[in-house]
Design an enzyme around this catalytic site. Structure first.
Site, PDB file in Angstrom:
ATOM      1  N   ALA A   5     -11.299  -7.269 -17.781  1.00  0.00           N
ATOM      2  CA  ALA A   5     -10.940  -6.190 -18.702  1.00  0.00           C
ATOM      3  C   ALA A   5     -10.405  -4.993 -17.935  1.00  0.00           C
ATOM      4  CB  ALA A   5     -12.145  -5.785 -19.536  1.00  0.00           C
ATOM      5  N   CYS A   6      -9.306  -4.428 -18.442  1.00  0.00           N
ATOM      6  CA  CYS A   6      -8.649  -3.338 -17.722  1.00  0.00           C
ATOM      7  C   CYS A   6      -8.819  -1.989 -18.410  1.00  0.00           C
ATOM      8  CB  CYS A   6      -7.156  -3.640 -17.575  1.00  0.00           C
ATOM      9  SG  CYS A   6      -6.282  -3.795 -19.157  1.00  0.00           S
ATOM     10  N   ASN A   7      -9.422  -1.978 -19.621  1.00  0.00           N
ATOM     11  CA  ASN A   7      -9.437  -0.734 -20.394  1.00  0.00           C
ATOM     12  C   ASN A   7     -10.297   0.356 -19.761  1.00  0.00           C
ATOM     13  OD1 ASN A   7     -11.568  -2.542 -21.076  1.00  0.00           O
ATOM     14  ND2 ASN A   7     -12.086  -1.280 -22.833  1.00  0.00           N
ATOM     15  N   TYR A  24     -10.151   1.065 -16.585  1.00  0.00           N
ATOM     16  CA  TYR A  24      -9.365   1.566 -15.450  1.00  0.00           C
ATOM     17  C   TYR A  24      -8.118   2.285 -15.922  1.00  0.00           C
ATOM     18  CZ  TYR A  24     -12.130  -1.667 -12.594  1.00  0.00           C
ATOM     19  OH  TYR A  24     -13.144  -2.326 -11.976  1.00  0.00           O
TER      20      TYR A  24
END
EC number: 2.1.1.37
Length: 517
Positions: A77-79, A81
């Site tokens: 998951a990138c949310n 960062y």
């Protein structure tokens, strides 16, 4: 024994699709905690073994059962960062998902590991606690954890605090043999860099961080771009193909209701729900976009409206091609459209849109893309028309061209506006309130339409093929549009894993290439 391909995927399953495009086979294992994402994946990859589990809870040894792993892909998951999150508190567990790469490398030692994330992943560092007890990134230590993550995968780590964090996430005793192995490093050769989907054949500018780590002694290969800016010399000479554009993703058969119609009129005419009247900020955004992409555009994008509806005949025209006869009838006129993304505005006068001749901007998980169209007709100078230097006739709600001009005047800021039941202020070629000049010919904007881009258009822009099933699962149950949009916004553009696998694991692609030949 055939090597496994493992996809710890995200969103709509673009990685698995890209790998299949490269190798000709479904990935062997796909892991995701989201039920809808798993069902969409299973619908399109029926021969894959699926795990609906938290990635932390999956045992790599149980999954692989002793079989060797050629490729393990990770899209944590990138949310937590992303710069879009701003200064909001973060979830420490979500930010630590990348430690799973270390877990798989330690226990199953894949020949090649690949990871995809936002570029801000490189800022991964320790967290601080605010006055409400919520964690947030420590700006003074940005990137420390990321560097430690790289060190553990490669030559070893000296920072005990990072090693402690890794072991805590993976439930490894700091005094164990496994912890000592991590301290010395897992011996992978590792490289990373950002790649843009538009450079590899997808009509989106989506840019992401990619990491490749391998332990088989072979070199890491970064695929050469296949597409480029059409204005660059490489594209003009044919060395690169020109970027694919947003225009080819648009379904012109979908109605684009007028901003001047009521919700009831739109429902009756098209059978669809549309919010009217539009908010003040939306109207301002439309007007600013029209100024930039329609009125001030020296080379507007032109689409013909067919007799059977918007682009029912599928005809589109470049400006250096002859146009068919233009009339003022609504079923046969010109359209100059542009996409707009309305959640990214930062100032009152900033225009957040783009030309259709460009790749679509990065697709978010919640749809913010609108298609805005200018319906225009030739400005005839006859008994049925008006000269450019004289007032138009009385404005009524039927004559939308006059509504357009009054609307544009108000939001351009060049006039304070006027009543709709009086003659329009004198139109001059300097002010050009609702006029578009195409090769010296004047065209009047007769209507403005707006609609949201549909999931099918967004998936196409992301680089998914047209036969990818996005609206229902393998049981026939249909997904709401919100779920479809969420999956495409979270997905990896298939063109990038395809290019990376072909470059780094050509032996897995040889059989597929032979079949193609």
């Amino acid at each position: 024994m055939e090597e496994l391909i493992i996809d710890n995927f995200c969103g709509g399953g673009g990685t698995s699709k890209g790998i299949k495009m490269a190798t000709g086979r479904c990935v062997d294992v796909a892991i995701n905690h989201d039920e809808i994402a798993i069902k969409m994946h299973k619908t399109n990859h029926p021969y894959t073994k699926h795990y609906i589990e938290d990635i932390y809870d999956v045992d790599p040894l149980e999954v692989t059962k002793g079989r060797p792993v050629a490729l393990a892909w990770f899209s944590p998951a990138c949310n937590h960062y992303s710069r879009a999150r701003g200064g909001k508190p973060v979830d420490n567990k979500v930010r630590g998902l990348a430690w799973v790469v270390v877990k798989w490398a330690l226990l199953t030692r894949p020949r090649v590991n690949m990871l995809e994330n936002v570029e801000e992943f490189q800022t991964w560092g320790p967290l601080k606690i605010d006055e409400k007890g919520r964690p947030y990134p420590d700006i003074s230590k940005m990137g420390i954890t990321f560097k430690g993550f790289i060190a553990i995968l490669t030559k070893g780590i000296k920072d005990n605090s990072v090693l402690e964090e890794c072991c805590a996430f993976l439930d490894i005793d700091l005094n164990s043999e496994q912890a000592d192995t991590l301290r010395k490093g897992l011996g992978y050769k590792l490289e990373y860099r950002p790649l843009r989907a538009c450079d590899y054949g997808a009509p989106t500018t989506r840019k992401r961080f990619f990491m490749v780590a391998r332990c088989d002694g072979k070199p890491i290969v970064w695929p050469e771009p296949t597409h480029g800016d059409p204005e660059q010399i490489e594209a003009r000479l044919g060395i690169l193909k020109p970027w694919r554009t947003a225009a080819e993703c648009i379904d012109w058969s979908i109605p684009c209701p007028s901003i001047f119609e009521t919700s009831e009129e739109i429902k009756k005419r098209y059978g669809i729900d549309a919010k009217r009247p539009l908010a003040e900020n939306t109207l301002k955004r439309i007007a600013r976009g029209f100024q930039k992409f329609v009125i001030d555009n020296p080379s507007p994008f032109i689409v013909r409206i067919g007799q059977t509806g918007l682009a029912g005949d599928g005809l589109q025209y470049e400006l250096d091609s002859p146009l068919t006869t233009i009339t003022t009838k609504a079923e046969h006129c010109l359209v100059t459209p542009y996409p707009s993304c309305y959640d990214t505005e930062t100032t009152d006068n900033e225009v957040r849109g783009q030309a259709l001749e460009e790749p679509l901007a990065t697709i978010p998980t919640n749809n913010r893309f609108e298609l805005i169209t200018a319906f225009i007709a030739r400005q005839f100078k006859s008994s049925t028309g008006h000269k450019l230097d004289e007032p138009l006739g009385t404005i009524t709600t039927v004559d939308k061209s006059n509504l357009v001009m009054a609307f544009l005047m108000k939001y351009y800021g060049s006039d304070i506006g006027q009543r709709l039941d009086e003659p329009l202020h004198t139109i001059t070629t300097k002010d050009r309130f609702g006029l578009v000049i195409i090769k010296g010919e004047y065209y009047r904007i007769v209507d403005i339409g707006i609609r949201m881009l549909q999931p099918s258009e967004l998936f196409k822009a992301q680089g998914f093929p047209g036969d990818y099933i996005i609206d229902r699962d393998y049981t026939g149950k249909r997904y709401p549009k919100t779920a479809q949009t969420h999956n495409v916004g979270n997905s990896v553009s298939p063109v990038l894993p395809k290019a990376l696998v072909e470059a780094n694991l050509p032996e897995l692609c040889e059989e597929n290439l032979r079949e193609v030949i």
